[in-house]
Design a protein around this motif. Structure first.
Motif, PDB file in Angstrom:
ATOM      1  N   PHE A 156      -8.259  38.795  42.827  1.00 17.94           N
ATOM      2  CA  PHE A 156      -7.891  38.509  44.212  1.00 17.94           C
ATOM      3  C   PHE A 156      -9.121  38.613  45.127  1.00 17.94           C
ATOM      4  O   PHE A 156      -9.018  39.056  46.264  1.00 17.94           O
ATOM      5  CB  PHE A 156      -6.804  39.471  44.681  1.00 17.94           C
ATOM      6  CG  PHE A 156      -5.495  39.280  43.975  1.00 17.94           C
ATOM      7  CD1 PHE A 156      -4.595  38.330  44.417  1.00 17.94           C
ATOM      8  CD2 PHE A 156      -5.167  40.048  42.873  1.00 17.94           C
ATOM      9  CE1 PHE A 156      -3.382  38.156  43.776  1.00 17.94           C
ATOM     10  CE2 PHE A 156      -3.958  39.882  42.229  1.00 17.94           C
ATOM     11  CZ  PHE A 156      -3.066  38.923  42.685  1.00 17.94           C
ATOM     12  N   TRP A 157     -10.264  38.204  44.638  1.00 19.93           N
ATOM     13  CA  TRP A 157     -11.538  38.364  45.356  1.00 19.93           C
ATOM     14  C   TRP A 157     -11.517  37.650  46.716  1.00 19.93           C
ATOM     15  O   TRP A 157     -11.266  36.454  46.796  1.00 19.93           O
ATOM     16  CB  TRP A 157     -12.687  37.821  44.506  1.00 19.93           C
ATOM     17  CG  TRP A 157     -14.012  37.949  45.168  1.00 19.93           C
ATOM     18  CD1 TRP A 157     -14.703  36.983  45.805  1.00 19.93           C
ATOM     19  CD2 TRP A 157     -14.801  39.131  45.251  1.00 19.93           C
ATOM     20  NE1 TRP A 157     -15.873  37.477  46.288  1.00 19.93           N
ATOM     21  CE2 TRP A 157     -15.965  38.804  45.964  1.00 19.93           C
ATOM     22  CE3 TRP A 157     -14.629  40.434  44.806  1.00 19.93           C
ATOM     23  CZ2 TRP A 157     -16.972  39.723  46.238  1.00 19.93           C
ATOM     24  CZ3 TRP A 157     -15.614  41.355  45.072  1.00 19.93           C
ATOM     25  CH2 TRP A 157     -16.765  41.007  45.773  1.00 19.93           C
ATOM     26  N   GLN A 158     -11.770  38.406  47.778  1.00 21.24           N
ATOM     27  CA  GLN A 158     -11.936  37.905  49.145  1.00 21.24           C
ATOM     28  C   GLN A 158     -10.907  36.824  49.494  1.00 21.24           C
ATOM     29  O   GLN A 158     -11.242  35.666  49.745  1.00 21.24           O
ATOM     30  CB  GLN A 158     -13.357  37.387  49.356  1.00 21.24           C
ATOM     31  CG  GLN A 158     -14.431  38.429  49.174  1.00 21.24           C
ATOM     32  CD  GLN A 158     -14.307  39.589  50.169  1.00 21.24           C
ATOM     33  OE1 GLN A 158     -14.078  39.372  51.346  1.00 21.24           O
ATOM     34  NE2 GLN A 158     -14.458  40.811  49.681  1.00 21.24           N
ATOM     35  N   MET A 159      -9.658  37.225  49.526  1.00 27.92           N
ATOM     36  CA  MET A 159      -8.574  36.291  49.833  1.00 27.92           C
ATOM     37  C   MET A 159      -8.726  35.726  51.241  1.00 27.92           C
ATOM     38  O   MET A 159      -9.151  36.419  52.162  1.00 27.92           O
ATOM     39  CB  MET A 159      -7.225  37.001  49.721  1.00 27.92           C
ATOM     40  CG  MET A 159      -6.829  37.329  48.311  1.00 27.92           C
ATOM     41  SD  MET A 159      -5.170  38.008  48.222  1.00 27.92           S
ATOM     42  CE  MET A 159      -5.411  39.623  48.921  1.00 27.92           C
ATOM     43  N   ASP A 160      -8.345  34.473  51.380  1.00 29.63           N
ATOM     44  CA  ASP A 160      -8.358  33.817  52.674  1.00 29.63           C
ATOM     45  C   ASP A 160      -7.161  34.307  53.485  1.00 29.63           C
ATOM     46  O   ASP A 160      -6.107  34.598  52.936  1.00 29.63           O
ATOM     47  CB  ASP A 160      -8.290  32.297  52.465  1.00 29.63           C
ATOM     48  CG  ASP A 160      -8.464  31.535  53.757  1.00 29.63           C
ATOM     49  OD1 ASP A 160      -9.105  32.078  54.686  1.00 29.63           O
ATOM     50  OD2 ASP A 160      -7.966  30.403  53.839  1.00 29.63           O
TER      51      ASP A 160
END
Length: 146
Positions: free
Chosen positions: A57-61
């Motif tokens: 879930f890296w750096q979700m918008d």
């Protein structure tokens, strides 16, 4: 035999709830100190899962509805993980059952202090601390604050 000789002596008075709780908590903490690898494995598992989840879930918008669904998925996965790791403690209750029956039957302590000491001394080091460690890793990786 004399009838007075056949009667059992009256049971000794037990300590108070607080005294029993403190003594049982000391015993539980001593058991935890004797097996530090369980806490280390639990913390390592939490770090590993946090790194996997943080990477997935890296750096979700935060701009659209899909990001809301991603956040819900993240929270759902972490909730499931910590619920299933909590089930591991059920075996602890099963293995200590016979010791409890023997000591409680001898009048060493009551059920309340035993249950509360087991819960408190298992909850903080084995459940809350790994959860906080996991949150400290996942929160910045997933960009939940950005």
């Amino acid at each position: 035999p004399h009838p007075a000789a056949a009667t059992a002596p009256p049971p000794a008075p037990r300590a108070g709830f607080g005294t029993e709780l403190v003594l049982l908590c000391r015993r539980q903490l001593c058991v935890l100190r004797r097996a530090p690898e369980t806490m280390a494995i639990n913390a390592a598992m939490a770090c590993f899962v946090a790194a996997l989840v943080g990477g997935a879930f890296w750096q979700m918008d935060r701009s659209d509805f899909d990001s809301v669904l991603q956040r819900i998925g993240l929270l759902f996965f972490l909730a499931l993980y910590f619920m299933f790791t909590g089930l591991i403690s059920l075996t602890m209750w099963q293995t200590n059952r016979l010791v409890y029956f023997q000591e409680h039957g001898a009048g060493a302590y009551g059920a309340g202090p035993y249950l509360l000491s087991k819960t408190l001394c298992d909850l903080l080091p084995m459940r809350i601390l790994p959860s906080l460690l996991c949150a400290a890793i996942v929160y910045p990786m997933a960009g939940l604050r950005s």
